[in-house]
Enzyme design. Sequence first.
Site, PDB file in Angstrom:
ATOM      1  N   CYS A 161      45.531  45.616  47.589  1.00 60.71           N
ATOM      2  CA  CYS A 161      45.433  44.498  48.538  1.00 60.71           C
ATOM      3  C   CYS A 161      44.471  44.826  49.687  1.00 60.71           C
ATOM      4  O   CYS A 161      43.286  44.954  49.476  1.00 60.71           O
ATOM      5  CB  CYS A 161      46.834  44.134  49.033  1.00 60.71           C
ATOM      6  SG  CYS A 161      46.914  42.482  49.768  1.00 60.71           S
ATOM      7  N   HIS A 219      49.312  43.139  43.604  1.00 66.56           N
ATOM      8  CA  HIS A 219      50.442  43.998  43.945  1.00 66.56           C
ATOM      9  C   HIS A 219      51.155  44.538  42.702  1.00 66.56           C
ATOM     10  O   HIS A 219      52.004  43.858  42.123  1.00 66.56           O
ATOM     11  CB  HIS A 219      51.444  43.226  44.800  1.00 66.56           C
ATOM     12  CG  HIS A 219      50.952  42.938  46.182  1.00 66.56           C
ATOM     13  ND1 HIS A 219      51.145  43.806  47.225  1.00 66.56           N
ATOM     14  CD2 HIS A 219      50.255  41.892  46.685  1.00 66.56           C
ATOM     15  CE1 HIS A 219      50.595  43.308  48.324  1.00 66.56           C
ATOM     16  NE2 HIS A 219      50.043  42.149  48.020  1.00 66.56           N
ATOM     17  N   GLY A 239      45.449  40.877  58.425  1.00 68.38           N
ATOM     18  CA  GLY A 239      44.270  40.829  59.273  1.00 68.38           C
ATOM     19  C   GLY A 239      42.955  40.858  58.529  1.00 68.38           C
ATOM     20  O   GLY A 239      42.887  40.846  57.300  1.00 68.38           O
ATOM     21  N   ASN A 286      48.763  38.294  47.770  1.00 63.30           N
ATOM     22  CA  ASN A 286      48.905  37.759  49.124  1.00 63.30           C
ATOM     23  C   ASN A 286      47.703  38.221  49.933  1.00 63.30           C
ATOM     24  O   ASN A 286      47.726  39.287  50.539  1.00 63.30           O
ATOM     25  CB  ASN A 286      50.209  38.253  49.768  1.00 63.30           C
ATOM     26  CG  ASN A 286      50.242  37.941  51.257  1.00 63.30           C
ATOM     27  OD1 ASN A 286      49.546  37.045  51.726  1.00 63.30           O
ATOM     28  ND2 ASN A 286      51.032  38.696  52.001  1.00 63.30           N
ATOM     29  N   GLU A 300      53.398  46.673  42.766  1.00 60.98           N
ATOM     30  CA  GLU A 300      54.787  46.944  43.163  1.00 60.98           C
ATOM     31  C   GLU A 300      55.579  45.650  43.327  1.00 60.98           C
ATOM     32  O   GLU A 300      56.665  45.648  43.902  1.00 60.98           O
ATOM     33  CB  GLU A 300      54.807  47.755  44.468  1.00 60.98           C
ATOM     34  CG  GLU A 300      54.707  46.953  45.753  1.00 60.98           C
ATOM     35  CD  GLU A 300      53.423  46.153  45.929  1.00 60.98           C
ATOM     36  OE1 GLU A 300      53.408  45.264  46.776  1.00 60.98           O
ATOM     37  OE2 GLU A 300      52.434  46.423  45.224  1.00 60.98           O
TER      38      GLU A 300
END
Length: 380
Positions: free
Chosen positions: A265, A355, A239, A307, A357
């Site tokens: 992120c 990221h 969003g 992302n 992770e």
Amino acid sequence: MSTGTVDSGKRTPAALVLEDGRVFRGAAYGAQGTSFGEAVFCTGMTGYQETLTDPSYHRQIVVQTAPQIGNTGWNDEDDESERIWVSGYVVRDPARTPSNWRSVRTLDDELVEQGIVGISEVDTRMLTRHLREQGAMRAGVFSGDALRADDSMLEEVRASPQMKGADLAGQVTTAKPYVVKAEGETRFRVAALDLGIKSNTPRMMSRRGIEVHVLPLSSTIDELLEIAPDGVFLSNGPGDPATADHATELTKAVLQREIPLFGICFGNQILGRALGLSTYKMRYGHRGINIPVIDVATKRVAITSQNHGFALEGEPGQRFESPFGAAQISHYCPNDDTVEGVRCSDVPAFSVQYHPEAAAGPHDAAPLFDEFTSLMEKAK
């Protein structure tokens, strides 16, 4: 919405209709029916299962640029959440038969089981070039009985909601708190605000002796403080960050108390907004597992998994004053100078847009979790 399943013995026509009127035709893949979302492309050549189950992709139709998808099937270990979150899926050549010792079923079967409407046999190279030039946009996948005249399908696409202004984190957050225990001795306790957290994130912290308390987005500062956390973590999520007022205010309350904070992120955008920066919607975003990032302080380059379709305003290395003291744009992407990280000087807080992770993906950024533990150790 899905209305049925694919008959593997028969090719069922399907169409991807873009907001600008462009139509790409192919064959149904996964469930049949209609699905709407923002069409985005992901350049990762592996890790499709992690992509599909990443909550950050909520309400997006993901186009895979890798030509062959589904070769390793689907397993029960690599999910990043309890379900597939993409609203639609676009591939070129789906695997006829998966081949991997961990596979328990086909990707097609899993898409059908979860009602994900997809399309195959699409020229994804041409589609990706179109999205790069025109930008990510609203789209719809139509297959089987849902196919009709192009004008009618286009009208539905243009009536669907836009991603800009979309408040989605509340739709993917956990309904109730849960705890991921530390492996071995518990060194720290962290309150993780779930904005769309991936399963591998608490695991990465657990391996470092961190007991992770995952909290719903609606949590108050008092509920967070009840845990007596050594640190606070802001997760990834979907969003428009401009809609995340509660998360931003909660972050400000954490900064006021000088509790060590780490965000990734969406969490990077939330920290940035709490510090007074603004955010904007990128033309087509960063989605892949080979995106370079430069650390302003060390000049080191990390290859990262990303992302996101929104980003913080700012310039590489820019120093600025915030309500919580001095801060700096700490990382940037050399491809387009996009802000990739923020670091505070006067309070113990930092964040990155990528990221650490990553699964699947490069692990260059994994040591950021060690930096978070060091920040908590210093605060103790």
